[in-house]
Write a protein that holds these residues in place. Structure first.
Motif, PDB file in Angstrom:
ATOM      1  N   VAL A 164       0.789  -1.152  -0.160  1.00 27.54           N
ATOM      2  CA  VAL A 164      -0.025   0.025  -0.223  1.00 27.54           C
ATOM      3  C   VAL A 164       0.853   1.264  -0.104  1.00 27.54           C
ATOM      4  CG1 VAL A 164      -1.791   1.536   1.231  1.00 27.54           C
ATOM      5  CG2 VAL A 164      -1.856  -1.194   1.110  1.00 27.54           C
ATOM      6  N   GLY A 165       1.894   1.343   0.683  1.00 27.65           N
ATOM      7  CA  GLY A 165       2.830   2.479   0.975  1.00 27.65           C
ATOM      8  C   GLY A 165       3.333   2.758  -0.535  1.00 27.65           C
ATOM      9  N   PHE A 166       3.863   1.743  -1.122  1.00 25.90           N
ATOM     10  CA  PHE A 166       4.636   1.842  -2.437  1.00 25.90           C
ATOM     11  C   PHE A 166       3.435   2.120  -3.332  1.00 25.90           C
ATOM     12  CE2 PHE A 166       9.023   0.349  -2.727  1.00 25.90           C
ATOM     13  CZ  PHE A 166       9.399   0.608  -1.584  1.00 25.90           C
ATOM     14  N   MET A 167       2.044   1.778  -3.719  1.00 28.22           N
ATOM     15  CA  MET A 167       1.209   2.185  -4.165  1.00 28.22           C
ATOM     16  C   MET A 167       0.959   3.681  -4.319  1.00 28.22           C
ATOM     17  SD  MET A 167      -1.611  -0.800  -3.867  1.00 28.22           S
ATOM     18  CE  MET A 167      -2.888  -0.278  -4.932  1.00 28.22           C
ATOM     19  N   VAL A 168       0.958   4.289  -3.074  1.00 27.14           N
ATOM     20  CA  VAL A 168       1.002   5.660  -2.927  1.00 27.14           C
ATOM     21  C   VAL A 168       1.968   6.599  -3.147  1.00 27.14           C
ATOM     22  CG1 VAL A 168       0.384   7.618  -1.128  1.00 27.14           C
ATOM     23  CG2 VAL A 168      -0.800   5.417  -0.945  1.00 27.14           C
ATOM     24  N   TRP A 169       3.362   5.863  -3.031  1.00 26.39           N
ATOM     25  CA  TRP A 169       4.538   6.308  -3.600  1.00 26.39           C
ATOM     26  C   TRP A 169       4.609   6.768  -4.851  1.00 26.39           C
ATOM     27  CZ3 TRP A 169      10.184   3.958  -3.456  1.00 26.39           C
ATOM     28  CH2 TRP A 169      11.056   5.175  -3.134  1.00 26.39           C
ATOM     29  N   VAL A 170       4.190   5.847  -5.842  1.00 28.10           N
ATOM     30  CA  VAL A 170       4.375   6.243  -7.223  1.00 28.10           C
ATOM     31  C   VAL A 170       3.129   6.864  -7.925  1.00 28.10           C
ATOM     32  CG1 VAL A 170       6.329   4.564  -7.369  1.00 28.10           C
ATOM     33  CG2 VAL A 170       3.919   3.770  -7.649  1.00 28.10           C
TER      34      VAL A 170
ATOM     35  N   ILE B  44       9.426   5.467 -12.124  1.00 26.87           N
ATOM     36  CA  ILE B  44       8.843   6.793 -12.412  1.00 26.87           C
ATOM     37  C   ILE B  44       9.264   7.354 -13.733  1.00 26.87           C
ATOM     38  CG2 ILE B  44       8.922   7.176  -9.981  1.00 26.87           C
ATOM     39  CD1 ILE B  44      11.269   8.794 -10.471  1.00 26.87           C
ATOM     40  N   TYR B  45      10.309   6.557 -14.490  1.00 29.37           N
ATOM     41  CA  TYR B  45      10.723   7.430 -15.651  1.00 29.37           C
ATOM     42  C   TYR B  45      10.156   6.611 -16.999  1.00 29.37           C
ATOM     43  CZ  TYR B  45      13.781   6.543 -19.678  1.00 29.37           C
ATOM     44  OH  TYR B  45      14.577   6.405 -20.952  1.00 29.37           O
ATOM     45  N   LEU B  46       9.587   5.376 -16.729  1.00 33.35           N
ATOM     46  CA  LEU B  46       9.053   4.742 -17.983  1.00 33.35           C
ATOM     47  C   LEU B  46       7.852   5.108 -18.414  1.00 33.35           C
ATOM     48  CD1 LEU B  46      10.082   0.952 -17.490  1.00 33.35           C
ATOM     49  CD2 LEU B  46      10.851   2.358 -19.146  1.00 33.35           C
ATOM     50  N   PRO B  47       6.810   5.158 -17.663  1.00 33.33           N
ATOM     51  CA  PRO B  47       5.424   5.594 -18.330  1.00 33.33           C
ATOM     52  C   PRO B  47       5.265   6.845 -19.375  1.00 33.33           C
ATOM     53  CG  PRO B  47       5.521   5.305 -15.903  1.00 33.33           C
ATOM     54  CD  PRO B  47       6.741   5.286 -16.280  1.00 33.33           C
ATOM     55  N   ASN B  48       5.749   8.089 -18.651  1.00 32.70           N
ATOM     56  CA  ASN B  48       5.942   9.056 -19.612  1.00 32.70           C
ATOM     57  C   ASN B  48       6.853   9.046 -20.720  1.00 32.70           C
ATOM     58  OD1 ASN B  48       4.424  11.640 -19.309  1.00 32.70           O
ATOM     59  ND2 ASN B  48       6.709  12.487 -19.425  1.00 32.70           N
ATOM     60  N   PHE B  49       8.108   8.459 -20.390  1.00 28.34           N
ATOM     61  CA  PHE B  49       9.048   7.919 -21.440  1.00 28.34           C
ATOM     62  C   PHE B  49       8.455   7.081 -22.691  1.00 28.34           C
ATOM     63  CE2 PHE B  49      12.152   5.370 -23.637  1.00 28.34           C
ATOM     64  CZ  PHE B  49      13.247   6.271 -24.212  1.00 28.34           C
ATOM     65  N   LEU B  50       7.813   6.071 -22.331  1.00 29.94           N
ATOM     66  CA  LEU B  50       7.214   5.359 -23.542  1.00 29.94           C
ATOM     67  C   LEU B  50       6.177   5.682 -24.295  1.00 29.94           C
ATOM     68  CD1 LEU B  50       7.060   1.994 -21.493  1.00 29.94           C
ATOM     69  CD2 LEU B  50       8.632   2.468 -23.365  1.00 29.94           C
TER      70      LEU B  50
END
Length: 499
Positions: free
Chosen positions: A17-23, A222-228
């Motif tokens: 849950v913590g990591f879901m919120v983090w990204v 954090i880089y892949l979604p926007n980069f792709l």
């Protein structure tokens, strides 16, 4: 203490849950940037913002976990996260996103809770695997990378963000109700713990290794979604699914890395990891096609996942008494390792029009880490050899091929009375008692030359002139070419009543 299995399940689920919120910002950025005007530099800063606090807070959270327990830390963290999550859902500017994103970093900081708490419930030989299972909470980033774009397509990104308020409240209650109230506490002052570890070079080497392995994981997440979407013009949902695949592979392999560290050798595993990252960074630096780029990213996922598990096998092995603070420091460096690459890649692309230099930097840092791991591996083997030599009850003496003494152990001094300074550079002849004829020694060395060893009883003389009987074994130590490099003698004093 409560059942270890229950705590492992509860804390791992809480990390998910913590990591879901983090990204959440990086996974929804393609949608947010359509609603709020942002340039590429703004996007890089906003998606990296949660990493800042999520990294820096890991040090005090690791310490507080040792002092107050995982139950309290998870509960407070999830209550605190309610405020920035709600704030982000109402954001209308870059400033709003930066403020909310910075505070959302608490979701990444909770990583230090489990790696500090869970080893208390398991024996050392299982720490690598247990920390690997807990670290698999990284899967939260894969879940959100896959699910968030789908939900945002249906209901919009603001409603998607608000759904996390329900999840945070639920897990705050779960930890309050089912967390271990009797977890052992450590009340050593923070500065005292820091002073006890900050001069230890091993700590900073582990920080570098995790900076590379976990940093690569976070950076690509954090880089892949926007980069792709921008570079390969993929659909937002398709980009999210590919990112989720990257995260899932790295996450699944994290406990594998911990398990391999338990079963084989964590240093050997890290050698393979950094060799793979060196090659991957080199491959990606050539701005390849989507197919080759996918292969490179998958290699990074495999290596970073295994590496993350292997590093946290080494932490409790070296720092069992300062696990809380060291876990926090190493985890913080890993988080910071994910903060800089997206920003650097964006700046380099604006300057040069490609990402080659950034990916080559990953390759070079990994190569440097590979060299350091090899050095630490052999240093560890020498450390073990020294410990065996110094703590063996039998007297030990090592000479070069010409018979000059190069090393003795404390037991040698205890039996003979001679210190290291008094015998180094001399021959074992200083111990001769005069009770044996030359033929005795000729027969001894004939056996050593022909068979490689000799064993028997011999009269020698202590520093104070007293003669004593010892059981002596002399062995020739040869290199791979068959050349004698050392002679090793091991003896026990037979004249003492306690032997």
């Amino acid at each position: 203490m409560n059942r270890p299995g229950l705590q492992l399940l509860l804390q791992t689920s809480s990390l998910v849950v913590g990591f879901m919120v983090w990204v959440i910002l990086s996974s929804l950025m393609p949608f947010i940037s359509n609603d709020i005007h942002l340039n590429s530099g703004d996007i890089a800063l906003i998606t990296a913002a949660p990493v800042i606090l999520g990294s820096l807070l890991r040090v005090p959270i690791g310490y507080w976990t040792n002092r107050f327990g995982a139950r309290i830390l998870f509960f407070i963290s999830f209550i605190v996260l309610l405020f920035p999550v709600y704030y982000v859902s109402k954001a209308n500017s870059m400033a709003d996103l930066m403020i909310g994103g910075l505070l959302i970093g608490v979701g990444g900081a909770v990583f230090s809770v489990g790696v500090t708490s869970l080893p208390k419930y398991y024996p050392k030989e299982k720490h690598g695997f247990v920390n690997g299972i807990y670290g698999a909470g990284n899967i939260g980033t894969a879940i959100i990378s896959f699910a968030a774009p789908v939900v945002a397509n249906l209901y919009g990104w603001r409603i998607t963000v608000n759904l996390f308020l329900i999840l945070l409240v639920a897990f705050a209650l779960f930890n309050f109700l089912f967390g271990d109230r009797k977890e052992p506490k450590v009340n050593t002052p923070l500065m005292e713990q820091i002073k006890g570890v900050y001069r230890n070079s091993t700590l900073w080497f582990l920080c570098l290794f995790y900076f590379i392995t976990f940093g690569a994981f976070v950076a690509f997440t954090i880089y892949l979604p926007n980069f792709l979407v921008n570079h390969f013009e993929l659909d937002k949902v398709d980009a999210g699914m590919r990112t989720a695949g990257f995260i899932a592979i790295a996450t699944i392999l994290r406990p594998v890395g911990g398990w391999l560290g338990d079963k084989i050798n964590a240093f050997f595993i890290l050698m393979l990891v950094f060799f793979g990252l060196t090659f991957s960074g080199f491959l990606l630096s050539f701005t390849p096609s989507l197919t080759i780029y996918t292969i490179g990213c998958l290699a990074v996922a495999i290596c970073s996942g295994i590496g993350n598990g292997a590093v946290f096998k080494l932490v409790p092995m070296y720092f069992s008494k300062q696990a809380g603070i060291v876990n926090g420091i190493v985890a913080a460096m890993g988080g910071l390792g994910g903060f800089f690459p997206p920003i650097v890649l964006t700046i380099l692309f604006d300057w040069t029009g490609h990402y080659a230099i950034g990916f080559m930097a990953l390759s070079e840092f990994s190569l440097a880490s590979l060299i350091l791991v090899i050095w630490m591996y052999y240093k560890e083997r020498l450390f073990v050899a020294d410990n065996v030599l110094n703590n063996t009850a039998a007297g030990l003496i090592l000479t070069d091929p010409k018979g000059k003494i190069t090393r003795i152990n404390p037991a040698f001094t205890a039996v003979t009375g001679y210190t290291e300074e008094e015998v180094i550079g001399k021959t074992p002849g200083v111990l001769r008692s005069g009770k044996h004829h030359k033929s005795f020694y000729d027969h001894m060395w004939k056996n050593i030359m022909e068979k490689g060893f000799w064993q028997g009883e011999i009269w020698n003389k202590r520093k104070n002139g007293e003669t004593y009987l010892e059981l002596l074994t002399i062995s020739a130590i040869k290199n791979e070419a068959g050349e004698v490099k050392y002679y090793a003698g091991m003896f026990n004093d037979l004249s003492r009543s306690d032997v």
